[in-house]
Enzyme design. Structure first.
Site, PDB file in Angstrom:
ATOM      1  N   ASN A  48       0.833  -1.194   0.000  1.00 20.93           N
ATOM      2  CA  ASN A  48       0.000   0.000   0.000  1.00 20.93           C
ATOM      3  C   ASN A  48       0.871   1.250   0.000  1.00 20.93           C
ATOM      4  O   ASN A  48       1.986   1.259   0.528  1.00 20.93           O
ATOM      5  CB  ASN A  48      -1.001  -0.001   1.163  1.00 20.93           C
ATOM      6  CG  ASN A  48      -0.385  -0.042   2.545  1.00 20.93           C
ATOM      7  OD1 ASN A  48       0.581  -0.756   2.795  1.00 20.93           O
ATOM      8  ND2 ASN A  48      -0.962   0.719   3.469  1.00 20.93           N
ATOM      9  N   GLU A  50       0.218   5.275   0.806  1.00 19.44           N
ATOM     10  CA  GLU A  50      -0.720   6.275   1.293  1.00 19.44           C
ATOM     11  C   GLU A  50      -0.382   7.659   0.769  1.00 19.44           C
ATOM     12  O   GLU A  50       0.724   7.928   0.288  1.00 19.44           O
ATOM     13  CB  GLU A  50      -0.702   6.333   2.821  1.00 19.44           C
ATOM     14  CG  GLU A  50      -1.381   5.172   3.480  1.00 19.44           C
ATOM     15  CD  GLU A  50      -1.457   5.313   4.980  1.00 19.44           C
ATOM     16  OE1 GLU A  50      -2.118   4.461   5.571  1.00 19.44           O
ATOM     17  OE2 GLU A  50      -0.857   6.239   5.577  1.00 19.44           O
ATOM     18  N   ASN A  51      -1.375   8.520   0.929  1.00 20.11           N
ATOM     19  CA  ASN A  51      -1.238   9.920   0.587  1.00 20.11           C
ATOM     20  C   ASN A  51      -1.946  10.698   1.696  1.00 20.11           C
ATOM     21  O   ASN A  51      -2.914  10.186   2.266  1.00 20.11           O
ATOM     22  CB  ASN A  51      -1.907  10.174  -0.773  1.00 20.11           C
ATOM     23  CG  ASN A  51      -1.684  11.567  -1.281  1.00 20.11           C
ATOM     24  OD1 ASN A  51      -2.360  12.482  -0.855  1.00 20.11           O
ATOM     25  ND2 ASN A  51      -0.738  11.710  -2.189  1.00 20.11           N
ATOM     26  N   TYR A  54      -6.301  10.849   1.968  1.00 19.01           N
ATOM     27  CA  TYR A  54      -6.513   9.403   2.024  1.00 19.01           C
ATOM     28  C   TYR A  54      -7.139   8.822   0.756  1.00 19.01           C
ATOM     29  O   TYR A  54      -6.813   7.720   0.352  1.00 19.01           O
ATOM     30  CB  TYR A  54      -7.375   9.017   3.231  1.00 19.01           C
ATOM     31  CG  TYR A  54      -6.606   8.952   4.520  1.00 19.01           C
ATOM     32  CD1 TYR A  54      -5.568   8.044   4.685  1.00 19.01           C
ATOM     33  CD2 TYR A  54      -6.917   9.793   5.578  1.00 19.01           C
ATOM     34  CE1 TYR A  54      -4.864   7.969   5.870  1.00 19.01           C
ATOM     35  CE2 TYR A  54      -6.215   9.730   6.766  1.00 19.01           C
ATOM     36  CZ  TYR A  54      -5.191   8.814   6.908  1.00 19.01           C
ATOM     37  OH  TYR A  54      -4.495   8.739   8.086  1.00 19.01           O
ATOM     38  N   CYS A  59      -4.188   0.641  -2.526  1.00 25.26           N
ATOM     39  CA  CYS A  59      -4.011  -0.592  -1.757  1.00 25.26           C
ATOM     40  C   CYS A  59      -2.960  -1.503  -2.385  1.00 25.26           C
ATOM     41  O   CYS A  59      -2.717  -1.459  -3.595  1.00 25.26           O
ATOM     42  CB  CYS A  59      -5.334  -1.342  -1.665  1.00 25.26           C
ATOM     43  SG  CYS A  59      -6.645  -0.430  -0.837  1.00 25.26           S
ATOM     44  N   GLU A  61      -3.124  -4.656  -3.012  1.00 25.11           N
ATOM     45  CA  GLU A  61      -3.669  -5.581  -4.006  1.00 25.11           C
ATOM     46  C   GLU A  61      -3.712  -4.940  -5.393  1.00 25.11           C
ATOM     47  O   GLU A  61      -3.376  -5.581  -6.392  1.00 25.11           O
ATOM     48  CB  GLU A  61      -5.094  -6.013  -3.612  1.00 25.11           C
ATOM     49  CG  GLU A  61      -5.158  -6.714  -2.274  1.00 25.11           C
ATOM     50  CD  GLU A  61      -5.422  -5.798  -1.084  1.00 25.11           C
ATOM     51  OE1 GLU A  61      -6.084  -6.244  -0.142  1.00 25.11           O
ATOM     52  OE2 GLU A  61      -4.962  -4.625  -1.095  1.00 25.11           O
ATOM     53  N   CYS A  90     -10.372  -4.753   0.329  1.00 26.30           N
ATOM     54  CA  CYS A  90     -11.492  -3.816   0.364  1.00 26.30           C
ATOM     55  C   CYS A  90     -12.373  -4.018  -0.878  1.00 26.30           C
ATOM     56  O   CYS A  90     -11.999  -4.730  -1.815  1.00 26.30           O
ATOM     57  CB  CYS A  90     -10.991  -2.378   0.448  1.00 26.30           C
ATOM     58  SG  CYS A  90     -10.247  -1.744  -1.086  1.00 26.30           S
ATOM     59  N   CYS A  93     -10.686  -3.158  -4.209  1.00 25.88           N
ATOM     60  CA  CYS A  93      -9.713  -4.170  -4.642  1.00 25.88           C
ATOM     61  C   CYS A  93     -10.413  -5.429  -5.143  1.00 25.88           C
ATOM     62  O   CYS A  93      -9.987  -6.032  -6.128  1.00 25.88           O
ATOM     63  CB  CYS A  93      -8.754  -4.512  -3.504  1.00 25.88           C
ATOM     64  SG  CYS A  93      -7.578  -3.184  -3.171  1.00 25.88           S
TER      65      CYS A  93
END
Length: 137
Positions: A48, A50-51, A54, A59, A61, A90, A93
């Site tokens: 993953n 992140e930023n 959000y 992700c 996957e 999620c 994904c």
């Protein structure tokens, strides 16, 4: 449906755990690694990223699947997802992976306890939206 053997599952989970070490999650501190098993036996990794915004995070996957597509692969047999708690992919994904087949084996691994759950993508995403839902001309 293709099913990995126990030693192959171990190898795939180890690859997902290794990928997790590369995760960039300075905001949530929730590190996730993923590893896709390609029909040739190759493993493609993802983590993953992140930023601060959000919604722009991606992700593990989807990183793994996008990397596999970039390498020319369009079929996946299995994906291992490694995280604290052994979370499942999620919804985004699940939908993303469904583009490449509903028989993908999903292995969810808890990095703390070693516990694993295995499901097919079709179990996690019944009635998936696919190309048959698109209008034809």
């Amino acid at each position: 449906m293709f099913e990995l053997k126990p030693k192959e599952i171990d190898r795939l989970v180890r690859a997902a755990i290794d990928a997790r070490d590369q995760a960039y999650a300075p905001h949530s501190h929730f590190y996730v690694g993923a590893a896709l098993w390609i029909p040739s036996g190759e493993i493609v990794h993802g983590c993953n990223v992140e930023n601060a915004s959000y919604s722009l995070s991606i992700c593990a996957e989807r990183v793994a699947a996008s990397t596999a597509v970039m390498k020319g692969y369009r079929e996946f047999h299995a994906i291992a997802v490694a995280s604290v708690g052994g979370v499942s992919p999620c919804g985004a994904c699940r939908q993303f992976l469904s583009e490449f087949g509903m028989d993908v084996q999903i292995i969810m691994a808890d990095v703390l306890t070693g516990a694993r759950q295995i499901r097919s993508l079709s179990q996690l995403l019944p009635d998936a939206f696919d190309a048959s839902n698109l209008p034809t001309n």
